[in-house]
Design a protein around this motif. Structure first.
Motif, PDB file in Angstrom:
ATOM      1  N   GLY A   1      48.039  95.757  11.453  1.00 43.83           N
ATOM      2  CA  GLY A   1      47.545  96.845  12.289  1.00 43.83           C
ATOM      3  C   GLY A   1      46.590  96.335  13.366  1.00 43.83           C
ATOM      4  O   GLY A   1      46.481  95.137  13.605  1.00 43.83           O
ATOM      5  N   ARG A   2      45.884  97.278  13.991  1.00 44.87           N
ATOM      6  CA  ARG A   2      45.043  96.898  15.123  1.00 44.87           C
ATOM      7  C   ARG A   2      43.607  96.575  14.713  1.00 44.87           C
ATOM      8  O   ARG A   2      42.748  96.379  15.538  1.00 44.87           O
ATOM      9  CB  ARG A   2      45.072  98.027  16.157  1.00 44.87           C
ATOM     10  N   GLY A   3      43.337  96.584  13.392  1.00 43.73           N
ATOM     11  CA  GLY A   3      42.032  96.110  12.933  1.00 43.73           C
ATOM     12  C   GLY A   3      41.158  97.143  12.248  1.00 43.73           C
ATOM     13  O   GLY A   3      40.200  96.784  11.567  1.00 43.73           O
ATOM     14  N   GLY A   4      41.456  98.430  12.432  1.00 49.00           N
ATOM     15  CA  GLY A   4      40.609  99.474  11.847  1.00 49.00           C
ATOM     16  C   GLY A   4      40.626  99.445  10.327  1.00 49.00           C
ATOM     17  O   GLY A   4      39.573  99.455   9.674  1.00 49.00           O
ATOM     18  N   SER A   5      41.812  99.367   9.751  1.00 45.91           N
ATOM     19  CA  SER A   5      41.893  99.406   8.280  1.00 45.91           C
ATOM     20  C   SER A   5      41.363  98.104   7.677  1.00 45.91           C
ATOM     21  O   SER A   5      40.755  98.114   6.614  1.00 45.91           O
ATOM     22  CB  SER A   5      43.337  99.670   7.831  1.00 45.91           C
ATOM     23  N   ARG A   6      41.578  96.987   8.369  1.00 48.99           N
ATOM     24  CA  ARG A   6      41.040  95.713   7.866  1.00 48.99           C
ATOM     25  C   ARG A   6      39.518  95.765   7.823  1.00 48.99           C
ATOM     26  O   ARG A   6      38.894  95.357   6.859  1.00 48.99           O
ATOM     27  CB  ARG A   6      41.473  94.546   8.776  1.00 48.99           C
ATOM     28  N   PHE A   7      38.928  96.313   8.893  1.00 44.92           N
ATOM     29  CA  PHE A   7      37.469  96.421   8.945  1.00 44.92           C
ATOM     30  C   PHE A   7      36.969  97.280   7.780  1.00 44.92           C
ATOM     31  O   PHE A   7      36.037  96.897   7.061  1.00 44.92           O
ATOM     32  CB  PHE A   7      37.042  97.029  10.291  1.00 44.92           C
ATOM     33  N   LEU A   8      37.586  98.435   7.583  1.00 47.36           N
ATOM     34  CA  LEU A   8      37.105  99.328   6.523  1.00 47.36           C
ATOM     35  C   LEU A   8      37.289  98.699   5.147  1.00 47.36           C
ATOM     36  O   LEU A   8      36.422  98.821   4.280  1.00 47.36           O
ATOM     37  CB  LEU A   8      37.839 100.670   6.601  1.00 47.36           C
ATOM     38  N   HIS A   9      38.393  98.017   4.945  1.00 49.49           N
ATOM     39  CA  HIS A   9      38.644  97.417   3.627  1.00 49.49           C
ATOM     40  C   HIS A   9      37.751  96.220   3.363  1.00 49.49           C
ATOM     41  O   HIS A   9      37.308  96.004   2.239  1.00 49.49           O
ATOM     42  CB  HIS A   9      40.116  96.992   3.514  1.00 49.49           C
ATOM     43  N   GLU A  10      37.503  95.420   4.411  1.00 49.91           N
ATOM     44  CA  GLU A  10      36.833  94.148   4.175  1.00 49.91           C
ATOM     45  C   GLU A  10      35.328  94.170   4.462  1.00 49.91           C
ATOM     46  O   GLU A  10      34.575  93.409   3.867  1.00 49.91           O
ATOM     47  CB  GLU A  10      37.481  93.057   5.052  1.00 49.91           C
ATOM     48  N   ALA A  11      34.906  95.052   5.364  1.00 43.79           N
ATOM     49  CA  ALA A  11      33.509  94.967   5.815  1.00 43.79           C
ATOM     50  C   ALA A  11      32.660  96.170   5.432  1.00 43.79           C
ATOM     51  O   ALA A  11      31.449  96.145   5.640  1.00 43.79           O
ATOM     52  CB  ALA A  11      33.478  94.794   7.337  1.00 43.79           C
ATOM     53  N   VAL A  12      33.258  97.218   4.890  1.00 39.06           N
ATOM     54  CA  VAL A  12      32.471  98.437   4.633  1.00 39.06           C
ATOM     55  C   VAL A  12      32.286  98.615   3.122  1.00 39.06           C
ATOM     56  O   VAL A  12      33.249  98.578   2.359  1.00 39.06           O
ATOM     57  CB  VAL A  12      33.167  99.663   5.251  1.00 39.06           C
ATOM     58  N   ALA A  13      31.024  98.810   2.733  1.00 46.58           N
ATOM     59  CA  ALA A  13      30.686  98.969   1.315  1.00 46.58           C
ATOM     60  C   ALA A  13      29.715 100.139   1.168  1.00 46.58           C
ATOM     61  O   ALA A  13      29.227 100.691   2.168  1.00 46.58           O
ATOM     62  CB  ALA A  13      30.063  97.686   0.790  1.00 46.58           C
ATOM     63  N   VAL A  14      29.428 100.479  -0.074  1.00 45.30           N
ATOM     64  CA  VAL A  14      28.472 101.554  -0.355  1.00 45.30           C
ATOM     65  C   VAL A  14      27.143 101.251   0.342  1.00 45.30           C
ATOM     66  O   VAL A  14      26.645 100.126   0.290  1.00 45.30           O
ATOM     67  CB  VAL A  14      28.268 101.689  -1.883  1.00 45.30           C
TER      68      VAL A  14
END
Ligand code: FES
Length: 317
Positions: A77-90
């Motif tokens: 994809g264009r990076g949005g889902s990768r960012f949310l999966h890999e860089a976003v935490a509680v």
């Protein structure tokens, strides 16, 4: 029913829902309740590096203080889902540009829901509402295999209203058998990958427009190259100005430069946010949102991507 004023959210919970699918529970950073939302709604997230992405809501608390959205990790994809999966935490915060619903439940006697993969997200919220209202509904849910299919556990509570069909066990979804013939009071909803949407669209080609409601993740494959690539004039009738749209820019971008903001979200013709009435002229439709009949009528245009076949368009903006 939704809000377009930006606000920040904080992630309070991250759950693994299936292979490659995470859901994020969020609250507002200002401690306020979210604007009222209904099934089919999505959050427009303003992610770093100018990425704007839409994620459907699968649920939220009854008091409006928390929401939950689900994200499929798309490596290509264009990076949005990768960012949310890999860089976003509680504990992390995110910017929400808007909370919108371009895929709402319409009034009907019978609802047939078809979900493919992550397309289950808005349909899970719809199933919960329809069940709580005692409506007549059935959901057909397909995916590659059970491990890749999110929310099987909550869906099991609905018993035989939900038909789960993993492709490795059952093959392709039987769209024709599930949807049957058009009938008064019957409405079909579909959200999922393009081949599934195309199959449902083909089956329902003769149904009344309002009897089929679709939500796409990605632009439809365009069968033919764009017809008109030159510049054209657009009169923004309400605003009293005329703009010239060059070959390399969109109507919405040029209008914004001229001080006229047309609400947008996906910027690629899939979400429906920018839909605008055409007063005169012949649009060159390049979106994936308008249904074939709407395209043929030429009364609406998606100015985030569509152009003009006539030298001049007049829009109700
Ligand atoms: S902004 Fe999504 S269709 Fe135009």
């Amino acid at each position: 029913m939704t809000g377009t004023t930006p606000f920040r959210i904080r992630v309070v919970d991250v759950a693994a829902e299936a292979e490659g699918v995470k859901s994020f529970g969020v609250v507002r950073c200002d401690g306020e309740a979210f604007p009222y939302w209904s099934p089919g709604a999505h959050l427009d997230l303003a992610l770093p590096e100018g990425l704007g992405r839409q994620y459907s809501l699968c649920g939220g608390s009854a008091d409006g203080m928390t929401l939950r959205f689900a994200v499929l990790r798309e490596p290509a994809g264009r990076g949005g889902s990768r960012f949310l999966h890999e860089a976003v935490a509680v504990g992390d915060t995110l910017e929400v540009a808007a909370l919108r619903n371009n895929f709402p439940l319409v009034e009907a006697d019978r609802y047939l829901l078809v979900a493919g993969g992550i397309g289950i997200t808005p349909l899970l919220a719809m199933a919960r509402q329809l069940e709580s209202q005692g409506r007549d509904w059935t959901l057909l849910y397909g995916g590659r295999n059970r491990a890749s299919m999110a929310f099987l556990e909550p869906l099991a509570e609905f018993g035989d209203r939900v038909i789960v069909r993993p492709a490795d066990e059952c093959g392709l979804l039987d769209i024709a058998g599930f949807l049957g013939a058009d009938a008064p009071g019957k409405v079909a909803y579909c959200c999922g990958p393009e081949p599934l949407i195309a199959a449902v669209e083909a089956h329902c080609a003769d149904w009344p427009e309002e009897a089929l409601q679709l939500e796409r993740f990605h632009p439809r494959m365009q069968a033919a190259p764009p017809a008109a690539a030159g510049s054209f004039l657009v009169e923004l009738r309400q605003s009293g100005i005329t703009i010239e749209v060059p070959a390399d820019r969109t109507i919405a971008d040029v209008a914004e430069d001229a001080g006229v903001y047309i609400p947008r979200s996906c910027n690629e013709g899939t979400c429906g946010t920018c839909i605008t009435k055409v007063i005169e002229g012949l649009p060159d439709h390049r979106d994936s949102f308008l249904r074939p009949k709407q395209r043929a009528e030429n009364k609406r245009i998606m100015p985030c991507c569509s152009r003009s076949l006539s030298a001049r368009l007049v829009l109700d903006v």
